[in-house]
Design a protein around this motif. Structure first.
Motif, PDB file in Angstrom:
ATOM      1  N   GLY A  24      61.545  61.933  51.891  1.00  0.00           N
ATOM      2  CA  GLY A  24      60.727  60.844  52.402  1.00  0.00           C
ATOM      3  C   GLY A  24      59.796  60.278  51.348  1.00  0.00           C
ATOM      4  O   GLY A  24      59.481  59.081  51.366  1.00  0.00           O
ATOM      5  N   ALA A  25      59.343  61.133  50.428  1.00  0.00           N
ATOM      6  CA  ALA A  25      58.433  60.672  49.370  1.00  0.00           C
ATOM      7  C   ALA A  25      59.163  60.172  48.139  1.00  0.00           C
ATOM      8  O   ALA A  25      58.535  59.584  47.258  1.00  0.00           O
ATOM      9  CB  ALA A  25      57.502  61.827  48.975  1.00  0.00           C
ATOM     10  N   LEU A  26      60.470  60.376  48.078  1.00  0.00           N
ATOM     11  CA  LEU A  26      61.237  60.008  46.889  1.00  0.00           C
ATOM     12  C   LEU A  26      61.144  58.516  46.546  1.00  0.00           C
ATOM     13  O   LEU A  26      61.013  58.169  45.367  1.00  0.00           O
ATOM     14  CB  LEU A  26      62.698  60.423  47.071  1.00  0.00           C
ATOM     15  N   PRO A  27      61.205  57.593  47.543  1.00  0.00           N
ATOM     16  CA  PRO A  27      61.102  56.167  47.175  1.00  0.00           C
ATOM     17  C   PRO A  27      59.787  55.796  46.504  1.00  0.00           C
ATOM     18  O   PRO A  27      59.720  54.787  45.802  1.00  0.00           O
ATOM     19  CB  PRO A  27      61.249  55.451  48.530  1.00  0.00           C
ATOM     20  N   LEU A  28      58.728  56.593  46.723  1.00  0.00           N
ATOM     21  CA  LEU A  28      57.430  56.285  46.127  1.00  0.00           C
ATOM     22  C   LEU A  28      57.274  56.837  44.722  1.00  0.00           C
ATOM     23  O   LEU A  28      56.302  56.499  44.030  1.00  0.00           O
ATOM     24  CB  LEU A  28      56.305  56.851  47.010  1.00  0.00           C
TER      25      LEU A  28
END
Length: 275
Positions: A24-28
């Motif tokens: 979930g945090a990978l795109p950021l």
């Protein structure tokens, strides 16, 4: 004999939740890394503040504009222009795409002319648009609507024309014809392509709007950036670009949400069941 109740229960994987949070945090990860490197380079003096202000300066400019109320006025003005252009240009493009996709007569009458107009760059029409509409809101609406029109038209036309012929034939076997066949077979089959056109048109919408707002506008994000350029306020110019990027991302996320909700029946948009 071993009973089912005697079988060992599967041991929960403690890393599963961690992997889910990380995905979930990978795109950021990439944008946060770019901002961190940007701030480091600005703090170390590798980048001139006149050419590219530090992220902290952009945040301060955002705070100043927010407190003064100017930012809210500009964002609201740009949002109204963008939505108006999307509704006008998108509606016309959608209806023409449906008409030309389902009617050979309509396609023969209008498609050639539309394709010739499509090859003319939107921004090259600005002098003519000013002669037609002046420098008021009508000119900005026309340019934005024109930019939105063609992606939606082309993808709607493509979607209608590429519906599986076997599905159409099956619908006719079940007694469907006319409006019923279009509503239950042709239109749902064209929806994935229509949403592609919508997402593409949203990007064109902001691209056209930022240029249209430089035409003697008294409000809007483009006006804010143009005014800041005259006074060499690079932090405000970068802030305007960041706001455009965020609004574009918000618009695309909204389109993707509608796409997932509308196309839940489509195999490509179904969430796989957990085992």
């Amino acid at each position: 004999m071993t009973l089912v109740a005697d079988l060992p229960k599967p041991v929960p994987n403690p890393l599963a939740g961690l992997k889910l949070k990380f995905s979930g945090a990978l795109p950021l990860l990439l944008p946060v890394s770019i901002i961190a490197l940007w701030q480091l380079a600005a703090s170390a003096g590798w980048i001139s503040n006149r050419l590219m202000p530090a992220p902290v300066d952009v945040v301060l400019a955002f705070w100043d504009r927010t407190v003064s109320g100017e930012l809210a006025v500009d964002v609201l003005a740009s949002g109204q222009r963008a939505i108006s252009g999307l509704l006008v240009g998108g509606s016309i493009g959608f209806l023409l795409g449906l008409a030309n996709g389902t009617s050979k007569l309509s396609f023969s009458l209008t498609d050639t002319t539309l394709q010739m107009i499509r090859t003319v760059p939107n921004l090259a029409l600005i002098p003519l648009v000013i002669l037609w509409f002046g420098i008021g809101e009508e000119a900005k609406l026309f340019l934005t609507a024109l930019g939105v029109f063609f992606p939606i038209y082309l993808n709607t036309l493509h979607g209608v024309r590429t519906v599986d012929p076997q599905l159409i034939e099956m619908g006719r076997v079940y007694g469907m014809s006319g409006w019923t066949l279009f509503r239950k077979v042709i239109f749902p089959g064209a929806l994935p392509s229509i949403f592609v056109g919508l997402r593409f048109s949203l990007g064109i919408m902001w691209l056209t709007l930022i240029v249209a707002e430089t035409m003697a506008a008294s409000s809007g994000i483009g006006h804010m950036a143009n005014s800041a350029r005259e006074f060499m306020m690079t932090d405000v110019v970068v802030l305007a670009l960041v706001i455009y990027a965020l609004l574009g991302k918000l618009a695309d996320a909204t389109a993707r949400f509608l796409e997932r909700r509308t196309l839940q029946w489509h195999p490509a948009f179904q969430t796989p069941e957990k085992g």
